[in-house]
Design an enzyme around this catalytic site. Structure first.
Site, mmCIF file in Angstrom:
data_model
loop_
_atom_site.group_PDB
_atom_site.id
_atom_site.type_symbol
_atom_site.label_atom_id
_atom_site.label_comp_id
_atom_site.label_asym_id
_atom_site.label_seq_id
_atom_site.Cartn_x
_atom_site.Cartn_y
_atom_site.Cartn_z
ATOM 1 N N HIS A 143 -4.693 -3.033 51.779
ATOM 2 C CA HIS A 143 -5.658 -2.126 51.838
ATOM 3 C C HIS A 143 -5.523 -0.906 50.913
ATOM 4 O O HIS A 143 -5.462 -1.342 49.567
ATOM 5 C CB HIS A 143 -4.394 -1.024 52.883
ATOM 6 C CG HIS A 143 -4.731 0.631 53.481
ATOM 7 N ND1 HIS A 143 -4.313 1.429 52.849
ATOM 8 C CD2 HIS A 143 -5.376 0.861 54.555
ATOM 9 C CE1 HIS A 143 -4.418 2.884 53.462
ATOM 10 N NE2 HIS A 143 -4.883 2.491 54.653
ATOM 11 N N ILE A 147 -4.732 2.010 49.632
ATOM 12 C CA ILE A 147 -3.484 1.862 48.567
ATOM 13 C C ILE A 147 -2.901 0.901 47.713
ATOM 14 O O ILE A 147 -1.836 1.125 47.379
ATOM 15 C CB ILE A 147 -2.864 3.512 49.764
ATOM 16 C CG1 ILE A 147 -1.511 2.934 50.279
ATOM 17 C CG2 ILE A 147 -3.393 4.088 50.351
ATOM 18 C CD1 ILE A 147 -0.466 3.239 50.866
ATOM 19 N N LYS A 148 -3.122 0.281 48.282
ATOM 20 C CA LYS A 148 -2.159 -0.734 47.319
ATOM 21 C C LYS A 148 -2.403 -1.266 46.101
ATOM 22 O O LYS A 148 -3.329 -1.065 45.484
ATOM 23 C CB LYS A 148 -2.374 -2.294 48.345
ATOM 24 C CG LYS A 148 -1.724 -1.985 50.285
ATOM 25 C CD LYS A 148 -0.457 -2.016 49.655
ATOM 26 C CE LYS A 148 0.265 -1.828 51.245
ATOM 27 N NZ LYS A 148 -0.495 -0.342 52.484
ATOM 28 N N ASN A 149 -1.617 -1.944 45.589
ATOM 29 C CA ASN A 149 -1.994 -2.372 43.776
ATOM 30 C C ASN A 149 -3.239 -2.891 43.933
ATOM 31 O O ASN A 149 -3.711 -2.894 43.073
ATOM 32 C CB ASN A 149 -0.443 -3.279 43.518
ATOM 33 C CG ASN A 149 0.214 -2.391 43.416
ATOM 34 O OD1 ASN A 149 0.460 -1.023 43.832
ATOM 35 N ND2 ASN A 149 1.365 -2.947 42.503
#
Length: 405
Positions: A195, A197-199
């Site tokens: 997604h 917002i993920k790293n």
């Protein structure tokens, strides 16, 4: 294969402005953008060679022999539940302090989500908390790696083996994390999120890693209408373009225009993780003198944290305002923050329907309910500077000074 790029001093120390500082921002760069343009120009923008390359890279990173790229981790959860034949009468143990998609998928499968409490310092579950909830109807355990830290996996897998119950690790926060020297994904079945917002982000997307060929085959088949092959498979492997439907499936494949973004970041995963570590270390040092603001504890067992989220617990009796007020006051100072997560059993649907659908819930969720009212996620992304961290902490200190008891 995975290059550790040097962290630029300028990147860490660049000038800080008063512009809005978001909670998160993807770690894409110009090379990623150019690679995306190349995919668009190629004419193959749906599931294709970049998707296949991403699966191969993740397999090499984790050691998992089977990897399936998907449109989201939620899609992966849906398909894994189907692959394991989870349905009416079954119970699935998972924490309430996680994103609602897990419980939603369990409910939609017709099964019962059984919520387990968490450690109030790490926000993760343990085998000791899980075991009392196991009964003859328990068909699956879904523990959650939280905020970038790794679960105590040995004890959880030993418990699962004792009762002959499968485990699916929710590793949405844990791509790049390790447990006892091995990458998350190096055992069992895991679901990762890509997604925004993920790293490592594909905008939207998810990954299944597994050592179970039957699970992998079922998920690969179900992700594309029940055919088991997508257009790229048929083109590259010479399969009939009119492949038969083996069972009714879904449309959960990952397009190449998403996969290519994740591929570029994956090549920089060590540098991304290291930059996050530096920022979190600076946060922790500066916040150590702020009464009522406590970062999550780091687990004592050997593991590598990938620092997905910078979460603090806000004690209103010591800090002067509660978590919700802190979020609003930071927003007034042009700083974004958030909540990861509100307990699922306190969400409207589950509050109003759980007892009717499933009977009395597990009432031993005291830690979940307390930390659920306290946790606040502060800005954390690789493009931040140390000065950005200092700006956030100074804002927190200013809020505290204006609300001293």
């Amino acid at each position: 294969m995975y290059t550790l790029y040097r962290i630029s001093t300028n990147s860490l120390d660049k000038h800080v402005t008063d512009e809005f500082l978001p909670l998160c921002r993807p770690a894409t760069d110009e090379n990623d953008i150019n690679a995306l343009i190349d995919v668009v120009r190629s004419g193959w923008i749906t599931t294709g060679p970049k998707n296949a390359a991403l699966e191969k890279e993740i397999s090499q990173l984790t050691g998992a022999p089977h990897v399936v790229a998907l449109s989201s981790a939620t899609a992966g959860m849906h398909l894994v539940l189907k692959a394991l034949n989870i349905g009416p009468g079954d119970e699935v143990i998972t924490p309430s302090l996680t994103w609602v998609s897990t419980a939603n998928m369990i409910c939609l499968a017709g099964a019962k989500p059984v919520f387990v409490d968490v450690d109030p310092n790490t926000l993760m579950v343990s085998s000791e908390q899980i075991e009392p909830l196991i009964n003859k109807n328990t068909k699956l355990i879904i523990p959650v790696h939280y905020a970038g830290a790794a679960l105590e996996l040995d004890a959880i897998y030993d418990l699962a083996k004792k009762y002959d119950i499968p485990v699916v690790e929710d590793a949405a926060h844990a791509l790049g994390a390790e447990y006892k020297g091995k990458p998350i994904g190096a055992r069992g079945t895991c679901l990762f999120s890509l997604h925004a917002i993920k790293n490592i982000s594909a905008g939207e997307g998810g990954l299944l890693t597994t050592f179970d060929a039957k699970i992998a085959d079922a998920v690969r088949r179900l992700k594309f209408h029940g055919l088991g092959v997508d257009a790229f498979d048929r083109k590259e492997q010479g399969r009939s373009p009119q492949a038969e439907v083996i069972e009714p499936g879904f449309k959960y494949n990952l397009p190449d225009i998403c996969a290519v973004l994740a591929l570029g970041q994956l090549n920089r995963i060590d540098a991304i993780t290291e930059k996050r570590r530096v920022l979190v270390e600076h946060y922790s040092h500066l916040l150590s003198t702020v009464s009522g603001i406590t970062p999550l504890s780091i687990p004592s067992y050997p593991h590598k944290h990938c620092h997905h989220l910078m979460i603090v617990k806000v004690d209103p009796t010591e800090f002067g305002v509660d978590r919700n007020d802190l979020i609003e006051l930071l927003k007034q100072r042009n700083i974004g923050s958030g909540i990861h997560f509100r307990p699922i059993h306190q969400q409207k649907y589950y509050r109003e329907n759980y007892v009717t659908l499933y009977g009395e819930p597990n009432t031993n969720l005291n830690h979940t309910e307390l930390v659920g009212s306290q946790i606040c996620s502060l800005p954390l992304f690789p493009d931040m500077s140390l000065g950005d961290v200092e700006r956030v902490v100074e804002a927190i200190k200013d809020i505290a000074s204006k609300n001293e008891k």
